[in-house]
Write a protein that holds these residues in place. Sequence first.
Motif, PDB file in Angstrom:
ATOM      1  N   MET B  65       0.829  -1.202   0.000  1.00 16.51           N
ATOM      2  CA  MET B  65       0.000   0.000   0.000  1.00 16.51           C
ATOM      3  C   MET B  65       0.866   1.257   0.000  1.00 16.51           C
ATOM      4  O   MET B  65       0.513   2.265  -0.610  1.00 16.51           O
ATOM      5  CB  MET B  65      -0.902  -0.031   1.237  1.00 16.51           C
ATOM      6  N   ASP B  75      -5.267   1.752  -2.984  1.00 15.64           N
ATOM      7  CA  ASP B  75      -5.663   0.406  -3.388  1.00 15.64           C
ATOM      8  C   ASP B  75      -6.623  -0.164  -2.350  1.00 15.64           C
ATOM      9  O   ASP B  75      -6.218  -0.528  -1.251  1.00 15.64           O
ATOM     10  CB  ASP B  75      -4.425  -0.492  -3.525  1.00 15.64           C
ATOM     11  N   LEU B  76      -7.911  -0.190  -2.716  1.00 17.46           N
ATOM     12  CA  LEU B  76      -8.907  -0.684  -1.772  1.00 17.46           C
ATOM     13  C   LEU B  76      -9.082  -2.193  -1.872  1.00 17.46           C
ATOM     14  O   LEU B  76      -9.835  -2.779  -1.108  1.00 17.46           O
ATOM     15  CB  LEU B  76     -10.260  -0.006  -2.043  1.00 17.46           C
ATOM     16  N   SER B  77      -8.391  -2.816  -2.805  1.00 20.97           N
ATOM     17  CA  SER B  77      -8.658  -4.234  -3.039  1.00 20.97           C
ATOM     18  C   SER B  77      -7.821  -5.158  -2.162  1.00 20.97           C
ATOM     19  O   SER B  77      -8.015  -6.366  -2.179  1.00 20.97           O
ATOM     20  CB  SER B  77      -8.394  -4.570  -4.509  1.00 20.97           C
ATOM     21  N   VAL B  78      -6.892  -4.593  -1.380  1.00 18.03           N
ATOM     22  CA  VAL B  78      -5.908  -5.466  -0.729  1.00 18.03           C
ATOM     23  C   VAL B  78      -6.539  -6.507   0.194  1.00 18.03           C
ATOM     24  O   VAL B  78      -6.160  -7.680   0.164  1.00 18.03           O
ATOM     25  CB  VAL B  78      -4.840  -4.648   0.028  1.00 18.03           C
ATOM     26  N   GLY B  79      -7.517  -6.079   0.998  1.00 15.82           N
ATOM     27  CA  GLY B  79      -8.139  -7.021   1.931  1.00 15.82           C
ATOM     28  C   GLY B  79      -8.746  -8.205   1.189  1.00 15.82           C
ATOM     29  O   GLY B  79      -8.562  -9.363   1.571  1.00 15.82           O
ATOM     30  N   THR B 133     -10.013   0.029  -7.924  1.00 16.69           N
ATOM     31  CA  THR B 133      -9.649  -0.962  -6.919  1.00 16.69           C
ATOM     32  C   THR B 133     -10.873  -1.386  -6.124  1.00 16.69           C
ATOM     33  O   THR B 133     -10.910  -2.463  -5.545  1.00 16.69           O
ATOM     34  CB  THR B 133      -8.564  -0.418  -5.982  1.00 16.69           C
ATOM     35  N   MET B 137     -11.894  -5.021  -5.500  1.00 20.98           N
ATOM     36  CA  MET B 137     -12.281  -5.531  -4.188  1.00 20.98           C
ATOM     37  C   MET B 137     -13.494  -6.444  -4.317  1.00 20.98           C
ATOM     38  O   MET B 137     -13.515  -7.563  -3.793  1.00 20.98           O
ATOM     39  CB  MET B 137     -12.599  -4.335  -3.301  1.00 20.98           C
ATOM     40  N   SER B 229       1.593  -3.942  -5.188  1.00 22.69           N
ATOM     41  CA  SER B 229       0.574  -4.010  -4.145  1.00 22.69           C
ATOM     42  C   SER B 229      -0.194  -5.329  -4.228  1.00 22.69           C
ATOM     43  O   SER B 229      -0.488  -5.954  -3.213  1.00 22.69           O
ATOM     44  CB  SER B 229      -0.376  -2.824  -4.273  1.00 22.69           C
ATOM     45  N   SER B 233      -0.216  -8.110  -1.329  1.00 30.03           N
ATOM     46  CA  SER B 233      -1.471  -8.594  -0.763  1.00 30.03           C
ATOM     47  C   SER B 233      -1.503 -10.113  -0.808  1.00 30.03           C
ATOM     48  O   SER B 233      -1.921 -10.767   0.147  1.00 30.03           O
ATOM     49  CB  SER B 233      -2.666  -8.047  -1.538  1.00 30.03           C
ATOM     50  N   GLU B 256      -7.987  -3.389   4.230  1.00 31.64           N
ATOM     51  CA  GLU B 256      -7.520  -2.251   3.441  1.00 31.64           C
ATOM     52  C   GLU B 256      -7.454  -0.998   4.317  1.00 31.64           C
ATOM     53  O   GLU B 256      -6.549  -0.185   4.200  1.00 31.64           O
ATOM     54  CB  GLU B 256      -8.391  -2.022   2.195  1.00 31.64           C
TER      55      GLU B 256
END
Lengths: 355, 328, 499
Positions: B65, B75-79, B133, B137, B229, B233, B256
Amino acid sequence: MTTITRLAKYRLFWPVAILVVLLLSNLIFTPSFFKIEVRDGHLYGSLIDILRFGAPLILVALGMTLVIATGGIDLSVGSVVAICGALACWRISEQGDQNSVGGVLVAVVMALGLALLLGLWNGFLVAGIGIQPIIATLILMVAGRGLAQLITDGQIITINSSPYKEIGAGYLLTFPVPVLIAIVVIVVSVLLTRRTALGMLVESVGGNAEASRLAGIRSRRIKLMAYVFAALCAGIAGLMISSNVSSADGNNAGLWYELDAILAVVIGGTLLTGGRFSIGGTVIGALIIQTLTTTIYTIGVPPETTLLVKALVVTIVCLVQSPSFREKVFKGRRQRPPTPTAPTSDAPTKVEVPA
Amino acid sequence: MTTLSQVRSRISWPNQKYLPVLATLSLLALMYGVGAANYEAFGDAQVVLNVFIDNGFLLVVAVGMTFVILTGGIDLSVGSVVALTTMLSASLLQDRGWPAFVVLPLVLLVGSALGFGMGCIIHYFDIQPFIVTLAGMFLARGLCYTIGTSSIPIDDPFWVSMAQSRIRFGDYFVSPSVVIALVVVLIAAFVLAYTRLGRNTYAIGGNPRSALLMGLPVARTKIAVYTISGFCSALGGVLLSFYMLSGYGLHAVGMELDAIAAVVIGGTLLTGGSGYVLGTLLGVMVLGVIQTLITFDGRLSSWWTKIVIGALLFVFILLQRVITARKR
Amino acid sequence: MTGISKEFPGVKALSDVDFRLLPGEVHALMGENGAGKSTLIKVLTGVYDIDQGQTTLDGTDVRFSGPLQAQQAGISTVYQEVNLCPNLSVAENIFIGREPRRFGMIHWSQMEKRADALLERLQLDIDVSAPLSTYSLAVQQMVAIARAIDISAKVLILDEPTSSLDASEVEQLFRVMRQLKEEGVAILFVTHFLDQVFSISDRITVLRNGRLVGEYVTRELTLIDLVGKMIGKELEVLEQLEEQPKPALAALERGQPLIEAQDLGRKGAVSPFSLTIHKGEVVGLAGLLGSGRTEVARLIYGADKADNGQLLVDGKPVAMRGPRSAMGHDIAFCSENRRTEGLIEELTVRENIILAMQAVRGWTRPIPRRRQDELVDKYIKALDIRPANPEAVVRNLSGGNQQKVLLARWLITEPQLLILDEPTRGIDIGAKAEIQRLVAALSDGGMAVLFVSAELEEVLRLSHKIAVLRDRHLIAELANDDEVDADRIMETIASGARA
């Protein structure tokens, strides 16, 4: 021009078309899909369910529409949903008589008052301090979940209050109450934005902030109002959701609502960059999302795939909205305007240009 | 040796850019001091090591991130990618019976590919990172559920050994995941300070238009940071599956936000261009120590963590605001 | 470059322009706004494609597809707004993308050593490891030049590098330019400061309206010639606006002043100036691009906050807290940048016209739709806005009609002072004449107008009084009587000493 292409020029054509196609495709799987009947003086049917379950999303998306129109975004609406539901349920659970109408009213007013404060907080961060909206509202998005759990003490508060239950699950004159509330809020927002000058000023601020300032618009105030309105809408949605299940879950209530709401707004034709907004589009966008969910349930696909479909829809809608995508994809096909010929170049004498 | 002296000379800049990192460091020291003063057991170094053990995956995700935020993106998709990785690993190992050495690179590749795809859309179609992102997600979570809706336990021997083995030194120990996470931090710090990719990342965050006019490979760099990223992740997901020994579509919900919070608290400017991976390390530790403090206290409930993180986010964002305003 | 033409949709930016640049010279490129200077530079550096014509470098034909390619060929550009990354160190800004490396790692110490050496050549002694943002704009400009000459030292293009530098910084820059010239670098210098042109350049090329006016040796050109060549005289259709008998200035000045600016000024924008505007008076602001015309207008409107002096309305000092205060005192302002600071392009003609009036009323008291329609219809007719459709989206209107919409927005607020910044720029000649006629009519009706224009003829035709600006100073105030003409103003500009 054919009728279709002429129709396609209307802003709401595509959202409405998608909604109609979705609804019709349900007919294939459930022939009784469009059937609406009156049972015990209540309306029943799949369509009514879509409206009933879609009502909270419509509300949240309405608020989000105004915020996005000012060029902002509000990520905290999901948390506000949870907080308001939690506060109302907590207040009612503390009452001796959970069925007292007065007590329920107090709880509702308290919850909406808190929503107002939360909206003011967001608005203050964005318009007052000037923090980017996505980041400013991120704060409440994170902390809000904690606040909601603080109110519920980490438990799921279950209540047994028939007046409160009315908000989310009741019926009035054969119509589901949440649908009526949603309609009232829609009407109020239309009146608020289109009968006053608010709508135009919002679009102006979102369309061109500097030009708006020079035209004498107090854009801070307009932005603040948008965030307050968004929080209020989320608050009402929170009441509805918690009332429908007679409980408040600080952790999961309103989870990912912000994303659904943004999606609804985008599908409805309001650009994420701000400016022109369409309340009708947003309502249809929210209904599309709800219909999608319902459809996936009824045709027996694992409900979780909704997320996949949503991902697809967001991507497509955003791509279509993106000017550079259109340029890159349609460039080849569009007829180029005739290349302008250079003027008066009577055989330019070629001169050596040492550089 | 030169390397070390250079690092020192670069750190000795009398520079207010370090202010946020210093603030984080003092905050961390303060919290640790308060903890140690109030609870005897808190002073034990193992407590700190446990913070790493419990947050190794978050650290890796937050490092990825950091790259993205340094370019001014998000980047909101990491979780979701973390969850997808746990789910994919579990299902391939358990249901398909694939060997660990095939599964491991495969899931890392999937995560990187997702990041790569998002980076391409963000760059070439010029769509805001947060919405792209966001779609990512949804996509990753949705993929999780298409694999399965319930938790899949993992009993692959490699996974189990990674979960249970402890690297001991003296009375203290860490898990292999901690070592992996710290190696990631070091590599990231090196990449950011000593490679063109790293410096280009800062340049884009500082002024994307200038970066383009200076002839820097903006497209390549932007896509690279989202790929990094995505990779981080996925690696975080692998570490989480070591930690949990299960794959589940509801793992890492909201991670995230924790990652963004860690990066911001670690002093990276959300507008990009300024920040350090070491700061992110401190940020993750702050989050971990808050959790530990709240656990030690016993009176405060777990949700206070979120409230405190929110409050810290506010303070640090305000601090960033003040610093950038003063620069102008 | 020979016979260069470049056309944008609807605009011919360059037509058949020849331009040559010799090694070891400083060549100034001059012209007013819209003359085509920046287009020429962008064509030269490959930012834009050439529609027609030829570029030759060292005797061979070249065609650049982008700035990077131009750079590789030896042409580097330093822009007015420093295109560097403020968050990176000075050394990095010079070398990023070409960092010295060892074992694949960036070799920081060597990079800083080389940066030091390079800056020493430019006689600049700074800590190259500190972030760029810690240094003044002048130093940043030097760093940009250092980067440019390190990449390629054949041709250096400086696009208005001095506009935000003070005198000593400019001197420092010139020293560097002279040194580079000695080393055989060809320098293309774009500026709007006339003194600077004469003190540094060897030759001057003047463009006007996308056409080449000529190439001159600086020594052989006088200041007044240059100004004349840049501004030109537009004698075309505008003659149809017959000279209306203007009420004598003296008669106007007898009344109480409407607006008085007393030592109003803002650092970096315009030095403190005083200006009085009476009821019914048209005050023209003349001066070259960058002389502070727009800045004066913005200060009086409160679009920018003044950090010096005060503004009096009807003899009383007023606190200016932004546009709203100005509007409260019946001051209206049409920005020169219609699209970015004037109109809300996605809204309709009607909405754009009523916007300012509505802003003053507040959102709770919408202007009744019927009243809106009346007002909008009236002004669409009065100003002949086409299409005469109040619901047309402003983005789709032509420049002239957009300008009229903006004018209508302010006219319905019935201001006492109307500030028009370049209201006729970029619009066709017919619309231009209409707007000029309108200004004359408004002033006859008693409205005061502050009229800013790059075209002297226009200013002369309309104004009762002309304030002349140069290099961000108000240097003279001329009553527009029979003795004043374009030559006289040019003379004033040319001879005006910096205050």
